[in-house]
Motif scaffolding. Sequence first.
Motif, PDB file in Angstrom:
ATOM      1  N   ASP A  84      -5.616  -1.485  -4.991  1.00 46.53           N
ATOM      2  CA  ASP A  84      -4.981  -2.212  -3.901  1.00 46.53           C
ATOM      3  C   ASP A  84      -5.807  -3.454  -3.567  1.00 46.53           C
ATOM      4  N   ASP A  85      -5.136  -4.463  -3.064  1.00 48.39           N
ATOM      5  CA  ASP A  85      -5.821  -5.671  -2.579  1.00 48.39           C
ATOM      6  C   ASP A  85      -6.846  -6.189  -3.572  1.00 48.39           C
ATOM      7  N   THR A 111       0.833  -1.203   0.000  1.00 52.19           N
ATOM      8  CA  THR A 111       0.000   0.000   0.000  1.00 52.19           C
ATOM      9  C   THR A 111       0.869   1.255   0.000  1.00 52.19           C
ATOM     10  N   ALA A 127      -8.203  -4.829   5.902  1.00 50.29           N
ATOM     11  CA  ALA A 127      -7.106  -4.876   4.942  1.00 50.29           C
ATOM     12  C   ALA A 127      -6.507  -3.487   4.748  1.00 50.29           C
TER      13      ALA A 127
HETATM   14 MG    MG Z   1      -2.140  -2.924   2.010  1.00 52.29          MG
END
Ligand code: MG
Length: 467
Positions: free
Chosen positions: A230-231, A174, A462
Amino acid sequence: MEEQLTLSLEGQKELEARWGQLLSEAENKLGREAVESWLRDLRPVQLDSERIVLGAPNATARTWVEKRYVRTLAQAGKELWGGDPIVEIVIRKSSRTPRPTSEPTSTAQPAAWSRTAPSPFFAPIPLNDKYTFKTYVVGQSNRFAQAAAEAVAGRPGKEFNPLFIYGGVGLGKTHLLQAIGHALLEKNPRCRVAYVSGETFTSHFVSSLREHREEEFRRSYRSIDLWLVDDIQFIADKSGTKEEFFHTFNELYLTNRQIILASDRPPRELRLMEDRLRNRLESGLMAEIGAPDLETRMAILQMRAEIEGVEIPPDIIYQIARTVSDNIRVLEAALVRMLALASLNRCPVSADLAARALGAFVQDGQLVAISELSIQRAVCEHFGITPEELTGPKRDRHITLARQVAMYLIRELSKKSLSDIGQLFDGKTHSTVLYSCNKLETLMKQDAALDATVRELRGKLAQQADS
Ligand code: MG
Ligand code: ADP
């Protein structure tokens, strides 16, 4: 006029009184340390059963409070005044008068896209000021990923498109993604940078259908210049969402907009990947981030200490870096905890204090990843039960469901084995845990609300940077 003044003074008094109540309720739930460090300085703007609006002195304080305390504040407000209040943290314009807002906070955020967003309804997540290249320590484990990220930031939409970054929890994905966003915005403040998570994308898409805003959704997503996703393992495994993701991806890719994706696993292991998308990703650049070596961990702690403006002797840095090895978020949390202990006890940092701080992360000689504790905490908060109830033997339906959710999330979000997870729940067996996880999956398929709840919790967790 005079009457109005009296009324508003009365209103102010009432607000202050409610603020006092809320703080003491928060203290019951979070302890004194959290309240004194983070909540006391906020100013109340509106406190009632519908909304809890608080003014924070700056963006860092706001982000911190949003990430860690919103749920507890909502719960406390609910207990005090009933209803189901929405919590909003706004930034105070001047130190004295907080600015009330009725817009969702995300539209008031610094993320570039929000300023020019075609639709506030699909606003991306604001970037965290902390996550820049300047604060990213480079070591063996992340050298390639960091270089790739810098290259992309220098020449977006050119040779490294898409860039796919993958690696375990808390290893800096991140941070890197957002660093690219910051770097581009610095060069070109008009660039439309959109940072979203797989969760956000899914929920934007689902609500676009529900609210008949498909057109607006597409317009928003297709006007992005730099797309940070992200993710992506959390993009819902449903054909509609996957299809839309593919179209968005394609549209941006074919018009040379830079796309950067992060995931906890490589493309070939992603459930959502159909061949056509996997091929696209694999034809771009892939970079793995591994666990940092001791030297890098020490450098990261050193950097954090500098940011906090404190000096920490090298032997203490070494002590912490040696104990916590495979999650930088936990590493930083240990440091922050030690500094908090030092400031509470008004004593200098020492080997003793470090050992005490590390104690919070060690159970039976084993390091407990903070994620498990925070998952349990988040689930308790959400279901309104205590940690004892969650991990104990009670079998009420509500508690059983909460327990299944917690086990499921720990399994998804941490690398724990089933029997390790069982240990966290009063020594349940591996097969009980497996049964619970499967059961929950079945329930989620039947119950859209439950499905949404679990996805929301997972998204929050998360996203949660613990420091
Ligand atoms: Mg992350
Ligand atoms: P991930 O997204 O991989 O789970 P994050 O990017 O959220 O991990 O990183 C977790 C925490 O560790 C963040 O506070 C981040 O700033 C910090 N961090 C990770 N890698 C580094 C690094 N190389 N240098 C400095 N801080 C780092």
